[in-house]
Structure formats: structure tokens, C-alpha cells
Design an enzyme around this catalytic site. Structure first.
Site, PDB file in Angstrom:
ATOM      1  N   ARG A 120     -38.057  74.499 -27.234  1.00  0.00           N
ATOM      2  CA  ARG A 120     -37.282  75.984 -26.057  1.00  0.00           C
ATOM      3  C   ARG A 120     -38.634  76.749 -26.738  1.00  0.00           C
ATOM      4  NH1 ARG A 120     -32.590  74.518 -27.225  1.00  0.00           N
ATOM      5  NH2 ARG A 120     -31.553  73.082 -26.214  1.00  0.00           N
ATOM      6  N   LYS A 142     -50.393  80.791 -17.349  1.00  0.00           N
ATOM      7  CA  LYS A 142     -50.384  79.115 -16.707  1.00  0.00           C
ATOM      8  C   LYS A 142     -50.770  78.396 -17.469  1.00  0.00           C
ATOM      9  CE  LYS A 142     -51.132  80.032 -11.190  1.00  0.00           C
ATOM     10  NZ  LYS A 142     -51.511  79.683 -10.213  1.00  0.00           N
ATOM     11  N   GLU A 184     -65.291  79.860 -11.281  1.00  0.00           N
ATOM     12  CA  GLU A 184     -64.721  81.132 -11.798  1.00  0.00           C
ATOM     13  C   GLU A 184     -64.346  82.369 -11.669  1.00  0.00           C
ATOM     14  OE1 GLU A 184     -61.454  79.396 -10.300  1.00  0.00           O
ATOM     15  OE2 GLU A 184     -61.019  77.528 -12.172  1.00  0.00           O
ATOM     16  N   LYS A 226     -58.256  89.484 -13.295  1.00  0.00           N
ATOM     17  CA  LYS A 226     -57.336  88.739 -14.198  1.00  0.00           C
ATOM     18  C   LYS A 226     -56.340  89.562 -14.968  1.00  0.00           C
ATOM     19  CE  LYS A 226     -55.360  84.199 -14.846  1.00  0.00           C
ATOM     20  NZ  LYS A 226     -56.101  82.448 -14.888  1.00  0.00           N
ATOM     21  N   GLU A 236     -46.681  84.324 -10.605  1.00  0.00           N
ATOM     22  CA  GLU A 236     -46.681  83.867  -8.713  1.00  0.00           C
ATOM     23  C   GLU A 236     -45.737  84.007  -7.701  1.00  0.00           C
ATOM     24  OE1 GLU A 236     -50.422  81.037  -8.132  1.00  0.00           O
ATOM     25  OE2 GLU A 236     -48.852  80.270  -7.905  1.00  0.00           O
ATOM     26  N   ARG A 240     -51.009  87.558  -7.305  1.00  0.00           N
ATOM     27  CA  ARG A 240     -51.549  86.373  -8.418  1.00  0.00           C
ATOM     28  C   ARG A 240     -51.710  85.070  -7.625  1.00  0.00           C
ATOM     29  NH1 ARG A 240     -49.924  84.370 -13.748  1.00  0.00           N
ATOM     30  NH2 ARG A 240     -51.238  82.981 -14.830  1.00  0.00           N
ATOM     31  N   ASN A 244     -56.323  81.281  -6.695  1.00  0.00           N
ATOM     32  CA  ASN A 244     -55.957  80.375  -5.786  1.00  0.00           C
ATOM     33  C   ASN A 244     -56.934  80.185  -4.887  1.00  0.00           C
ATOM     34  OD1 ASN A 244     -54.224  78.175  -5.828  1.00  0.00           O
ATOM     35  ND2 ASN A 244     -54.444  79.125  -7.678  1.00  0.00           N
ATOM     36  N   HIS A 247     -59.072  76.691  -4.442  1.00  0.00           N
ATOM     37  CA  HIS A 247     -58.241  76.331  -5.158  1.00  0.00           C
ATOM     38  C   HIS A 247     -57.319  75.199  -4.247  1.00  0.00           C
ATOM     39  CE1 HIS A 247     -59.278  78.230  -8.614  1.00  0.00           C
ATOM     40  NE2 HIS A 247     -58.976  77.352  -9.492  1.00  0.00           N
ATOM     41  N   HIS A 251     -58.474  71.962  -5.283  1.00  0.00           N
ATOM     42  CA  HIS A 251     -57.480  70.440  -6.009  1.00  0.00           C
ATOM     43  C   HIS A 251     -57.478  69.409  -5.138  1.00  0.00           C
ATOM     44  CE1 HIS A 251     -55.207  73.766  -8.676  1.00  0.00           C
ATOM     45  NE2 HIS A 251     -56.585  73.546  -9.039  1.00  0.00           N
ATOM     46  N   HIS A 264     -63.753  70.843 -12.059  1.00  0.00           N
ATOM     47  CA  HIS A 264     -62.406  71.693 -11.794  1.00  0.00           C
ATOM     48  C   HIS A 264     -63.368  72.800 -11.681  1.00  0.00           C
ATOM     49  CE1 HIS A 264     -58.652  74.388 -10.840  1.00  0.00           C
ATOM     50  NE2 HIS A 264     -59.865  74.675 -11.558  1.00  0.00           N
TER      51      HIS A 264
HETATM   52  N1  LIG Z   1     -54.521  77.832 -16.820  1.00  0.00           N
HETATM   53  C1  LIG Z   1     -55.206  78.594 -15.747  1.00  0.00           C
HETATM   54  O1  LIG Z   1     -55.320  79.128 -15.266  1.00  0.00           O
HETATM   55  C2  LIG Z   1     -56.557  77.426 -15.440  1.00  0.00           C
HETATM   56  C3  LIG Z   1     -57.390  78.189 -14.852  1.00  0.00           C
HETATM   57  C4  LIG Z   1     -58.449  77.215 -14.547  1.00  0.00           C
HETATM   58  C5  LIG Z   1     -58.427  76.304 -15.031  1.00  0.00           C
HETATM   59  N2  LIG Z   1     -57.466  75.561 -14.718  1.00  0.00           N
HETATM   60  C6  LIG Z   1     -57.793  74.217 -15.621  1.00  0.00           C
HETATM   61  O2  LIG Z   1     -58.728  73.960 -16.085  1.00  0.00           O
HETATM   62  C7  LIG Z   1     -59.382  72.156 -16.560  1.00  0.00           C
HETATM   63  C8  LIG Z   1     -60.626  72.671 -17.096  1.00  0.00           C
HETATM   64  O3  LIG Z   1     -61.203  73.511 -17.904  1.00  0.00           O
HETATM   65  P1  LIG Z   1     -62.608  73.146 -18.178  1.00  0.00           P
HETATM   66  O4  LIG Z   1     -63.292  72.945 -16.779  1.00  0.00           O
HETATM   67  O5  LIG Z   1     -62.662  73.939 -19.347  1.00  0.00           O
HETATM   68  O6  LIG Z   1     -62.677  71.907 -19.007  1.00  0.00           O
HETATM   69  P2  LIG Z   1     -62.340  70.836 -20.506  1.00  0.00           P
HETATM   70  O7  LIG Z   1     -61.105  71.477 -20.957  1.00  0.00           O
HETATM   71  O8  LIG Z   1     -62.460  69.697 -19.325  1.00  0.00           O
HETATM   72  O9  LIG Z   1     -63.720  70.973 -21.515  1.00  0.00           O
HETATM   73  C9  LIG Z   1     -65.106  70.868 -20.396  1.00  0.00           C
HETATM   74  C10 LIG Z   1     -65.792  69.648 -21.266  1.00  0.00           C
HETATM   75  O10 LIG Z   1     -66.800  70.900 -22.571  1.00  0.00           O
HETATM   76  C11 LIG Z   1     -66.516  70.558 -23.707  1.00  0.00           C
HETATM   77  N3  LIG Z   1     -66.344  71.508 -24.421  1.00  0.00           N
HETATM   78  C12 LIG Z   1     -65.761  72.210 -24.464  1.00  0.00           C
HETATM   79  N4  LIG Z   1     -65.904  73.259 -25.473  1.00  0.00           N
HETATM   80  C13 LIG Z   1     -67.382  73.141 -25.516  1.00  0.00           C
HETATM   81  C14 LIG Z   1     -68.586  73.692 -26.373  1.00  0.00           C
HETATM   82  N5  LIG Z   1     -67.939  75.355 -26.900  1.00  0.00           N
HETATM   83  N6  LIG Z   1     -69.226  73.429 -26.635  1.00  0.00           N
HETATM   84  C15 LIG Z   1     -69.818  71.790 -25.987  1.00  0.00           C
HETATM   85  N7  LIG Z   1     -68.564  71.320 -25.634  1.00  0.00           N
HETATM   86  C16 LIG Z   1     -67.452  71.754 -24.985  1.00  0.00           C
HETATM   87  C17 LIG Z   1     -65.143  69.896 -23.133  1.00  0.00           C
HETATM   88  O11 LIG Z   1     -64.888  69.721 -24.539  1.00  0.00           O
HETATM   89  C18 LIG Z   1     -65.377  68.930 -22.051  1.00  0.00           C
HETATM   90  O12 LIG Z   1     -65.755  67.814 -22.166  1.00  0.00           O
HETATM   91  C19 LIG Z   1     -58.567  71.831 -15.449  1.00  0.00           C
HETATM   92  O13 LIG Z   1     -57.623  71.340 -15.761  1.00  0.00           O
HETATM   93  C20 LIG Z   1     -58.658  73.607 -14.329  1.00  0.00           C
HETATM   94  O14 LIG Z   1     -57.302  73.041 -13.639  1.00  0.00           O
HETATM   95  C21 LIG Z   1     -56.401  75.990 -15.508  1.00  0.00           C
HETATM   96  O1  LIG Z   2     -54.169  81.841 -13.164  1.00  0.00           O
HETATM   97  C1  LIG Z   2     -54.251  81.422 -11.391  1.00  0.00           C
HETATM   98  O2  LIG Z   2     -53.050  81.525 -11.414  1.00  0.00           O
HETATM   99  C2  LIG Z   2     -55.185  80.964 -10.748  1.00  0.00           C
HETATM  100  O3  LIG Z   2     -54.639  80.502 -10.395  1.00  0.00           O
HETATM  101  C3  LIG Z   2     -56.737  80.166 -11.763  1.00  0.00           C
HETATM  102  C4  LIG Z   2     -56.859  78.980 -11.520  1.00  0.00           C
HETATM  103  O4  LIG Z   2     -58.339  79.240 -11.380  1.00  0.00           O
HETATM  104  C5  LIG Z   2     -56.783  77.356 -12.149  1.00  0.00           C
HETATM  105  O5  LIG Z   2     -57.433  76.464 -11.700  1.00  0.00           O
HETATM  106  C6  LIG Z   2     -54.937  77.733 -12.125  1.00  0.00           C
HETATM  107  O6  LIG Z   2     -54.867  76.878 -12.751  1.00  0.00           O
HETATM  108  C7  LIG Z   2     -54.155  76.484  -9.805  1.00  0.00           C
HETATM  109  O7  LIG Z   2     -52.719  76.944 -10.407  1.00  0.00           O
HETATM  110  P1  LIG Z   2     -52.128  75.898  -9.580  1.00  0.00           P
HETATM  111  O8  LIG Z   2     -51.165  76.906  -9.637  1.00  0.00           O
HETATM  112  O9  LIG Z   2     -52.675  76.194  -8.323  1.00  0.00           O
HETATM  113  O10 LIG Z   2     -52.215  74.631 -10.100  1.00  0.00           O
HETATM  114 ZN   LIG Z   3     -59.520  77.326 -11.680  1.00  0.00          ZN
END
Ligand SMILES: NC(=O)c1ccc[n+]([C@@H]2O[C@H](COP(=O)([O-])OP(=O)(O)OC[C@H]3O[C@@H](n4cnc5c(N)ncnc54)[C@H](O)[C@@H]3O)[C@@H](O)[C@H]2O)c1
Ligand SMILES: O=C(O)C(=O)C[C@@H](O)[C@H](O)[C@H](O)COP(=O)(O)O
Ligand SMILES: [Zn+2]
Length: 363
Positions: A120, A142, A184, A226, A236, A240, A244, A247, A251, A264
């Protein structure tokens, strides 16, 4: 080392930015006490950066375990969640376990989600290793995974105990992944800060050359914007959603074209162009901003067009967007460059803008 704070009603946490030793970070972060640290990572990141972090964790924790999931977006799915939960239970992890997300946004989103549901809810630490994760995904809580029907359709808001964004790990990031992170970064200009957008226009060559000083400014300003938005609206309910920007379209493209066709950040870049075109057509935004955004994305090394979709198809791919209300998709639009808003737009008007996009992409 610069330190920012994400200030939330119940709990706040620090974001440490810049080069520094893991051991010093551990010593400085008071809320990490735990008998067991479990590092969640992938083989690529683990091979490059695992040893240094684990060496620092060992003296601070009685026990350190490491679990690897496959590299790539496909790890944001149920089988990885259940496997990680069962691994935690098998190793006897209790509610005092600390999960450590070592990797990019995929690892952060997955680990954070596991942390939100295991027993949990347990604590987790974000150690973002991509530019995208340092400027966006590691901050704000998130977490989640994808479903075949759409991106991030299952998840939870679960804030990390701390974020350690070490600039030195970015040195090993492939150019395409680095550029995806810049998308981003660019996002924060149109939604919140015209001066930052202008700074990016002037400094993109330095950022592309990975000038440490320029990266420091970009990461810090991105996290400041942010953190301020998340502090106003953690879950959100309103403002917030501006994070997006790009996105809704992005997406849709990411999932519709198949994960991996566009990263992404690449999809978000093209999505921002579509949302800007929508803002020009329906909110009277000056057309020059569309040109400036396109030039900035191109200067960052990002694609500004993609094939393999039609306007009707993309609209269908966007239907599962989480901002939709009563089936109507809401878009993040930019009435004034530097200030974002949410708007419902009739499908016909969106299709018209997408038709224009297709024509522009064909030149
Ligand atoms: N939670 C949020 O607020 C939020 C915000 C933006 C994006 N996202 C999510 O994040 C994901 C994309 O993240 P990303 O772009 O970091 O992709 P990722 O996590 O897939 O990493 C990109 C690639 O880089 C490699 N890598 C990572 N660090 C490295 C380093 N220092 N040196 C060499 N290689 C390295 C990884 O192994 C991978 O192959 C998506 O799923 C997206 O939806 C979430
Ligand atoms: O933190 C947030 O809020 C964002 O929307 C950041 C985005 O860059 C990110 O890709 C996030 O994962 C998108 O969320 P979602 O709720 O649209 O799936
Ligand atoms: Zn994003």
C-alpha cells in the site's frame, strides 16, 4: 550544488541538480533511513552507472538488492509490475524498504508505480539518468504504466522521497535520447516562460554541444517551473494539465505508430507543433510562434514531421486521453506565448488543423 524544493501540503522533497558524489547526497538526504535499498534499473543503465551508485549505497544500507527490467517503453506494463512486486515479497522487503529508480522516465514511472502499490505504498528515490527524466519525469509524482489502449492509463500520484539529478551521467546518453529530453525542456517556454523560450533560442547550440553550464540552466529552470506547477495542483485537478502541452497529439502518435517509432520527446515535439497550429487557427496566436517553435525543435535535432498517420486515425488514437471530459477531448493551447490554457475544440476544427499539418509536412 543547486537544490530545489518541491513544496507539497503533506510532504516536500528536494531536487539536487548538478555533479556531486552519491555518498554526499545520501548523507544530506535525511528521509532515506531503511534496512534495505532495492535498485530498479535496466541492463543499459546498470552497466554504465550502477556500480558507482551501489558502492555508495552499501555503507548506508544494511542490504542492497538490484533488479533489472528490459530496456525500453515495453517495460511500462503489468508483467513488470507484478514481477517486481513478487521479487520484493520474495526478498522479504517490508514497508520500510526504499526503492531506487536508476534510469530514464520508463524506470522512474514503473518503479514509482510499484512503490505506490507495494504494501500500500513505500518510499522511492528518483535517480534520473536521461535529460528527459531530469527535467520532467522524476519530478511531480506521476507514476504509471501503459495499456494497449493508451499511454499511462494505469498509475498513481506517488511523490519520491528525493530526486538526485546528476549531470555527469548525461555524458553517456545517445544523441537521439538527449534531443528527446530537449523537447520537454522547450515545452516549458510556451506554457510558462517566454524569456526561457528566448534563452533556449539563443542557447540551443550550446545545449546541443552539451555545455555543462547551459545544461545546468536548462535543468534548473525546467525543474523550477514544474515544481511550481505541481505545488499548485499535485493531482491535476486543473493547472497541472498545462504540463501536457503537445501530449494529446503526442501520446496518440506514440501509441498509434507503435512505441519505438517515435521516442516520447520526439512525439511531444511534433504534438507541440500541432497544438500550436491549433492555437494559431482558433485563438489568434501569432503565426510567427509556429515558425519559431519549428526552428527551435529542428535546432535541437528533433523531427518536425512524421509519416504513417491520417487525421482521422490520429483523432481516434487520441480518444483515450485523460483530459477528455464526457468523451470530449480537451487540448492544451497557447493563447499567448508563455501562458497555456485548456480548451475544448470541435473535432471538425481539429481535423482541419491536422489536414493543414499533413499538407505542411508534404511541403
Ligand atoms: N512521470 C512523468 O511526469 C513523465 C514525464 C515525461 C515522460 N514520462 C515518461 O517517460 C518515458 C520516457 O523517458 P525517457 O525519455 O527517459 O526514456 P527511457 O527511460 O526509455 O530512456 C531512454 C533510453 O536511454 C537509456 N539511458 C538512460 N540513461 C542513460 C544514460 N545515462 N546513458 C546512456 N543511456 C541511457 C535507456 O536505457 C533507454 O534506452 C515515457 O514512458 C514517458 O511517458 C513521464
Ligand atoms: O507531470 C505532468 O503532469 C506531465 O504531464 C508531464 C508529461 O511530460 C508526462 O509525459 C506525463 O507522464 C504525462 O502524463 P499523462 O497524465 O498525460 O499520462
Ligand atoms: Zn512528457
Amino acid at each position: 550544488m543547486p537544490r530545489l524544493e518541491v513544496v507539497l501540503a503533506e510532504r516536500s522533497y528536494g531536487i539536487e541538480i548538478g555533479a556531486g558524489s552519491w555518498a554526499e547526497r545520501i548523507a544530506r538526504t535525511p528521509n532515506l533511513k531503511s534496512p534495505l535499498a532495492v535498485v530498479v534499473t535496466n541492463p543499459t543503465v546498470h552497466a554504465l552507472h550502477g556500480a558507482a551508485l551501489e558502492a555508495a549505497l552499501w555503507p548506508a544500507f544494511k542490504r542492497v538488492e538490484v533488479r533489472e527490467v528490459p530496456d525500453g517503453e515495453s517495460s511500462k506494463h503489468w508483467p513488470c509490475v507484478s514481477w517486481l512486486c513478487e521479487e520484493l515479497a520474495s526478498m522479504g522487503a517490508g514497508r520500510d524498504v526504499l526503492l531506487v529508480a536508476l534510469g530514464g522516465g520508463v524506470i522512474g514511472d514503473l518503479t514509482g508505480f510499484v512503490a505506490s502499490i507495494y504494501m500500500r505504498g513505500v518510499r522511492f528515490l528518483q535517480v534520473p539518468t536521461t535529460l528527459l527524466a531530469q527535467v520532467d519525469s522524476s519530478v511531480g509524482g506521476k507514476t504509471g504504466i501503459n495499456l494497449p489502449q493508451g499511454k499511462n492509463l494505469v498509475g498513481a500520484f506517488h511523490q519520491p522521497a528525493a530526486v538526485w539529478a546528476d549531470s555527469t551521467v548525461l555524458g553517456t546518453l545517445p544523441a537521439r535520447e538527449y534531443a528527446a529530453g530537449l523537447a520537454e525542456v522547450i515545452k516549458y517556454g510556451p506554457i510558462a516562460d517566454l524569456a526561457f523560450f528566448e534563452w533556449l533560442e539563443a542557447n540551443m547550440p550550446r545545449l546541443v554541444a552539451r555545455d555543462p553550464q547551459a545544461i545546468g540552466v536548462a535543468v534548473r529552470r525546467s525543474c523550477e517551473i514544474k515544481a511550481a506547477i505541481v505545488a499548485m495542483d499535485e493531482r491535476e485537478d486543473g493547472i497541472r494539465a498545462v504540463l501536457n502541452f503537445g501530449h494529446t497529439f503526442g501520446h496518440g502518435l506514440e501509441r498509434g505508430l507503435g512505441y519505438g517509432a517515435l521516442l516520447h520527446g520526439e512525439a511531444v515535439g511534433i504534438g507541440m507543433l500541432m497544438a500550436t497550429r491549433l492555437s494559431v487557427a482558433h485563438l489568434g496566436l501569432d503565426n510567427s510562434y509556429l515558425d519559431r517553435l519549428e526552428r527551435l525543435l529542428a535546432a535541437a535535432g528533433l523531427p518536425t514531421e512524421v509519416q504513417g498517420w491520417s487525421p482521422q486515425q490520429l483523432l481516434a488514437w487520441m480518444r483515450t486521453d485523460k483530459k477528455a471530459v464526457a468523451g470530449a477531448i480537451r487540448y492544451v493551447v497557447i493563447p499567448k506565448w508563455g501562458e497555456a490554457a485548456l480548451a475544448s475544440v470541435a473535432d471538425e476544427a481539429v481535423l482541419q488543423v491536422l489536414d493543414d499539418t499533413v499538407r505542411a509536412m508534404r511541403g
